[in-house]
Design a protein around this motif. Structure first.
Motif, PDB file in Angstrom:
ATOM      1  N   HIS A 182      -1.384  -0.960  -3.777  1.00  0.00           N
ATOM      2  CA  HIS A 182      -2.266  -1.363  -2.683  1.00  0.00           C
ATOM      3  C   HIS A 182      -1.582  -1.894  -1.649  1.00  0.00           C
ATOM      4  CE1 HIS A 182      -1.398  -5.629  -4.024  1.00  0.00           C
ATOM      5  NE2 HIS A 182      -1.362  -5.258  -5.035  1.00  0.00           N
ATOM      6  N   PHE A 183      -1.914  -2.010  -0.252  1.00  0.00           N
ATOM      7  CA  PHE A 183      -1.417  -2.358   0.968  1.00  0.00           C
ATOM      8  C   PHE A 183      -0.628  -3.946   0.871  1.00  0.00           C
ATOM      9  CE2 PHE A 183      -3.569   1.162   3.220  1.00  0.00           C
ATOM     10  CZ  PHE A 183      -2.518   1.781   3.270  1.00  0.00           C
ATOM     11  N   PHE A 184      -1.056  -4.783  -0.093  1.00  0.00           N
ATOM     12  CA  PHE A 184      -0.582  -6.022  -0.185  1.00  0.00           C
ATOM     13  C   PHE A 184       0.315  -6.115  -1.285  1.00  0.00           C
ATOM     14  CE2 PHE A 184      -5.021  -7.722   1.428  1.00  0.00           C
ATOM     15  CZ  PHE A 184      -4.501  -7.352   2.820  1.00  0.00           C
ATOM     16  N   CYS A 185       0.792  -5.127  -1.853  1.00  0.00           N
ATOM     17  CA  CYS A 185       1.619  -5.128  -3.101  1.00  0.00           C
ATOM     18  C   CYS A 185       3.301  -5.362  -2.514  1.00  0.00           C
ATOM     19  CB  CYS A 185       1.775  -3.811  -3.859  1.00  0.00           C
ATOM     20  SG  CYS A 185       3.024  -3.759  -5.065  1.00  0.00           S
ATOM     21  N   GLY A 186       3.579  -6.492  -2.765  1.00  0.00           N
ATOM     22  CA  GLY A 186       5.070  -7.077  -2.455  1.00  0.00           C
ATOM     23  C   GLY A 186       6.171  -6.088  -2.887  1.00  0.00           C
ATOM     24  N   ASN A 187       6.064  -5.609  -4.112  1.00  0.00           N
ATOM     25  CA  ASN A 187       7.001  -4.559  -5.066  1.00  0.00           C
ATOM     26  C   ASN A 187       7.183  -3.313  -3.856  1.00  0.00           C
ATOM     27  OD1 ASN A 187       7.164  -6.392  -7.022  1.00  0.00           O
ATOM     28  ND2 ASN A 187       5.537  -5.413  -8.156  1.00  0.00           N
ATOM     29  N   CYS A 188       6.058  -2.905  -3.564  1.00  0.00           N
ATOM     30  CA  CYS A 188       6.128  -1.468  -2.777  1.00  0.00           C
ATOM     31  C   CYS A 188       6.624  -1.766  -1.425  1.00  0.00           C
ATOM     32  CB  CYS A 188       4.871  -0.632  -2.757  1.00  0.00           C
ATOM     33  SG  CYS A 188       4.181   0.019  -4.204  1.00  0.00           S
ATOM     34  N   GLN A 189       6.396  -2.961  -0.659  1.00  0.00           N
ATOM     35  CA  GLN A 189       6.762  -3.159   0.502  1.00  0.00           C
ATOM     36  C   GLN A 189       8.338  -3.383   0.558  1.00  0.00           C
ATOM     37  OE1 GLN A 189       4.602  -6.581   2.436  1.00  0.00           O
ATOM     38  NE2 GLN A 189       2.556  -5.618   2.128  1.00  0.00           N
ATOM     39  N   GLU A 190       8.994  -3.978  -0.647  1.00  0.00           N
ATOM     40  CA  GLU A 190      10.230  -4.173  -0.744  1.00  0.00           C
ATOM     41  C   GLU A 190      10.959  -2.730  -0.847  1.00  0.00           C
ATOM     42  OE1 GLU A 190      12.946  -7.061  -1.657  1.00  0.00           O
ATOM     43  OE2 GLU A 190      11.598  -6.782   0.161  1.00  0.00           O
ATOM     44  N   MET A 249      -0.390  -3.314   9.935  1.00  0.00           N
ATOM     45  CA  MET A 249       0.008  -4.451   9.152  1.00  0.00           C
ATOM     46  C   MET A 249       1.158  -3.933   8.155  1.00  0.00           C
ATOM     47  SD  MET A 249       0.346  -5.800   5.901  1.00  0.00           S
ATOM     48  CE  MET A 249      -0.915  -5.002   4.794  1.00  0.00           C
ATOM     49  N   TYR A 250       0.912  -2.850   7.410  1.00  0.00           N
ATOM     50  CA  TYR A 250       1.913  -2.514   6.281  1.00  0.00           C
ATOM     51  C   TYR A 250       3.214  -1.855   7.254  1.00  0.00           C
ATOM     52  CZ  TYR A 250       3.157  -0.613   1.880  1.00  0.00           C
ATOM     53  OH  TYR A 250       3.823  -0.311   0.875  1.00  0.00           O
ATOM     54  N   VAL A 251       3.080  -1.310   8.121  1.00  0.00           N
ATOM     55  CA  VAL A 251       4.235  -0.472   9.112  1.00  0.00           C
ATOM     56  C   VAL A 251       5.266  -1.814   9.564  1.00  0.00           C
ATOM     57  CG1 VAL A 251       4.843   0.560  11.149  1.00  0.00           C
ATOM     58  CG2 VAL A 251       3.132   1.383   9.711  1.00  0.00           C
ATOM     59  N   GLU A 252       4.189  -2.840  10.004  1.00  0.00           N
ATOM     60  CA  GLU A 252       5.019  -4.114  10.487  1.00  0.00           C
ATOM     61  C   GLU A 252       5.704  -4.675   9.395  1.00  0.00           C
ATOM     62  OE1 GLU A 252       3.886  -8.690  12.336  1.00  0.00           O
ATOM     63  OE2 GLU A 252       2.397  -6.974  12.332  1.00  0.00           O
ATOM     64  N   ALA A 253       5.032  -4.912   8.149  1.00  0.00           N
ATOM     65  CA  ALA A 253       5.821  -5.588   7.221  1.00  0.00           C
ATOM     66  C   ALA A 253       7.065  -4.908   6.504  1.00  0.00           C
ATOM     67  CB  ALA A 253       4.816  -5.864   6.010  1.00  0.00           C
ATOM     68  N   THR A 254       7.024  -3.691   6.798  1.00  0.00           N
ATOM     69  CA  THR A 254       7.935  -2.660   5.900  1.00  0.00           C
ATOM     70  C   THR A 254       8.949  -2.144   6.873  1.00  0.00           C
ATOM     71  OG1 THR A 254       6.559  -0.855   5.869  1.00  0.00           O
ATOM     72  CG2 THR A 254       6.542  -1.996   4.143  1.00  0.00           C
ATOM     73  N   ASN A 255       8.778  -2.195   8.019  1.00  0.00           N
ATOM     74  CA  ASN A 255       9.584  -1.474   9.133  1.00  0.00           C
ATOM     75  C   ASN A 255       9.858   0.072   8.836  1.00  0.00           C
ATOM     76  OD1 ASN A 255      10.328  -3.811  10.798  1.00  0.00           O
ATOM     77  ND2 ASN A 255      11.731  -4.317   9.255  1.00  0.00           N
ATOM     78  N   CYS A 256       8.682   0.445   8.229  1.00  0.00           N
ATOM     79  CA  CYS A 256       8.913   2.098   7.875  1.00  0.00           C
ATOM     80  C   CYS A 256       8.818   2.842   9.025  1.00  0.00           C
ATOM     81  CB  CYS A 256       7.568   2.306   6.878  1.00  0.00           C
ATOM     82  SG  CYS A 256       7.647   3.963   6.175  1.00  0.00           S
ATOM     83  N   PRO A 257       9.744   3.667   9.234  1.00  0.00           N
ATOM     84  CA  PRO A 257      10.011   4.551  10.235  1.00  0.00           C
ATOM     85  C   PRO A 257       8.940   5.886  10.117  1.00  0.00           C
ATOM     86  CG  PRO A 257      11.966   4.932   8.992  1.00  0.00           C
ATOM     87  CD  PRO A 257      10.997   3.789   8.248  1.00  0.00           C
ATOM     88  N   PHE A 258       8.380   6.114   8.841  1.00  0.00           N
ATOM     89  CA  PHE A 258       7.767   7.309   8.673  1.00  0.00           C
ATOM     90  C   PHE A 258       6.222   7.130   8.402  1.00  0.00           C
ATOM     91  CE2 PHE A 258      11.674   7.262   6.064  1.00  0.00           C
ATOM     92  CZ  PHE A 258      12.289   8.196   6.494  1.00  0.00           C
ATOM     93  N   PRO A 259       5.514   8.067   8.934  1.00  0.00           N
ATOM     94  CA  PRO A 259       3.992   7.981   8.969  1.00  0.00           C
ATOM     95  C   PRO A 259       3.406   7.749   7.671  1.00  0.00           C
ATOM     96  CG  PRO A 259       4.575  10.499   8.941  1.00  0.00           C
ATOM     97  CD  PRO A 259       5.865   9.829   9.074  1.00  0.00           C
ATOM     98  N   ILE A 260       2.137   6.678   7.536  1.00  0.00           N
ATOM     99  CA  ILE A 260       1.678   6.310   6.602  1.00  0.00           C
ATOM    100  C   ILE A 260       0.015   6.603   6.659  1.00  0.00           C
ATOM    101  CG2 ILE A 260       1.044   4.263   5.445  1.00  0.00           C
ATOM    102  CD1 ILE A 260       3.537   2.875   6.359  1.00  0.00           C
ATOM    103  N   TYR A 261      -0.272   7.111   5.572  1.00  0.00           N
ATOM    104  CA  TYR A 261      -1.563   7.573   5.513  1.00  0.00           C
ATOM    105  C   TYR A 261      -2.265   6.862   3.960  1.00  0.00           C
ATOM    106  CZ  TYR A 261       0.047  11.350   8.426  1.00  0.00           C
ATOM    107  OH  TYR A 261       0.466  11.950   9.479  1.00  0.00           O
ATOM    108  N   THR A 262      -3.628   7.084   3.957  1.00  0.00           N
ATOM    109  CA  THR A 262      -4.319   6.427   2.768  1.00  0.00           C
ATOM    110  C   THR A 262      -5.363   7.433   2.197  1.00  0.00           C
ATOM    111  OG1 THR A 262      -5.310   4.441   1.973  1.00  0.00           O
ATOM    112  CG2 THR A 262      -6.065   5.217   4.380  1.00  0.00           C
TER     113      THR A 262
END
Length: 354
Positions: free
Chosen positions: A127-135, A171-184
């Motif tokens: 889920h998008f609030f999972c701190g483990n996956c954000q790390e 929000m997820y992109v901002e929290a992770t600084n992920c440079p890759f596209p995110i879908y759901t």
């Protein structure tokens, strides 16, 4: 009338006999009998005597009718890293994923089609609030950069797929600084078909985790509270869903079909405007078929494949930007979670022949 009067005593005697039979205690033999379980399946049990004071006997302990607690709830899920069948990949190709604006596209369009990299690693997160996956994505962004992927002899890219509301992707992109596209995939149909299961077990701490559990939990709660006014606090995705990583590659490295097409000035992983109506990115002509050559399914909530293994299967040198804890990094370097053999060795030979 006389006949009725004569039969009445006989009927009374018959009722008295039935009452005496019903009041008699049941036989106490130990022969096996069959009782019906709640699902109407007959289950053999030992027949026991039932007294008037004891009441009915309790059902045998072997009959478990409590289905409120899933079997995989308390520990690691029972899953494998077997490669998905070709039939499965064909089936899910037309499943829908959503981008940050809620626009739909086929899952296949993420890894196959014109102007799509020939090799695509799809990372399924919780889920998008999972701190483990954000790390995990923060470490991924530091270790495997788009520039590093551009240096490979075969075009390679990464996409991320979650299971929550598309309104949380920014929000997820901002929290992770992920440079890759995110879908759901809010329906989690892809997760189910690809064999990713559900659990709340944390497992051992992986190398990619930098924050403490408490800091990660507090950050997740804070993120959720931010989205209460927008009604998204409870729409981050299924709390128990775990993900995994799947590498899609062509059947033949030297196929005449190659993507991205030509030298068009388009960023890797970019697609044609969805408003064009073409879900695979546009241009006519044959499209290179892909298969999964390596995959890993999570067994706990923080069981993503470690960075050294991702670097290995992608064909990178394995140095990148490792975490500061060299002991944990070395341990991750020595372990392998996924299964399969990517085209990395062939790519290495291709680079040497140039």
């Amino acid at each position: 009338m006389e006949n009725v009067r004569e039969e009445a005593p006989a009927n009374t005697q018959h009722l008295d006999a039935l009452e005496q039979k019903a009041a008699a205690p049941p036989p106490t033999d130990t022969k096996s009998a069959a009782i019906a379980s709640p699902d109407q399946t007959s289950v053999p049990v030992e027949r026991a005597s039932i007294s008037a004071t004891e009441g009915p006997a309790a059902p045998p302990k072997s009959i478990d009718v409590n289905k409120t607690k899933p079997e995989d709830f308390e520990g690691e899920v029972c899953t494998t890293n077997e490669l998905p069948l070709a039939e499965t990949i064909s089936k899910i190709g037309e499943y829908i994923v959503l981008d940050k604006d809620g626009r739909s596209r086929t899952f296949k369009s993420l890894y196959s089609g014109h102007n799509v990299a020939r090799r695509v690693l799809v990372v399924f997160i919780r889920h998008f609030f999972c701190g483990n996956c954000q790390e995990y994505l923060r470490t991924l962004a530091e270790s495997i950069t788009p520039d590093a992927l551009l240096g490979l002899p075969i075009s390679t890219f990464i996409v991320v797929v979650g299971c929550g509301d598309p309104g949380l992707i920014d929000m997820y992109v901002e929290a992770t600084n992920c440079p890759f596209p995110i879908y759901t995939d809010p329906t989690r149909s892809l997760f189910d078909e690809l064999g990713m299961s559900k659990t709340l077990a944390m497992g051992t701490k992986p190398a990619y985790m930098k924050k403490s559990m408490w800091k990660s939990t507090l950050d997740s709660i804070g993120q959720g509270l931010r989205f209460v006014p927008r009604g998204l606090a409870l729409k981050s995705g299924h709390q128990r869903q775990v993900g995994g990583e799947f590498l899609f590659e062509p059947f033949d490295l030297l196929t005449p079909l190659s993507t991205p097409r030509g030298e068009r000035p388009m960023a890797m992983g970019s697609f044609q405007d969805p408003s064009s109506g073409r879900r695979d990115g546009g241009d006519d002509g044959p499209v290179e078929e892909k298969r999964v050559t390596w995959c890993h399914r999570m067994k706990t909530t923080r069981d993503h494949a470690e960075m050294p293994e991702l670097m290995e299967v992608l064909g990178l040198d394995g140095h990148g930007e490792p975490i500061q804890d060299q002991k944990r990094w070395s341990k991750a370097l020595a372990s392998r979670k996924g299964m399969g053999l990517s085209m990395a060795p062939q790519m290495s030979k291709l680079s040497e022949s140039k």
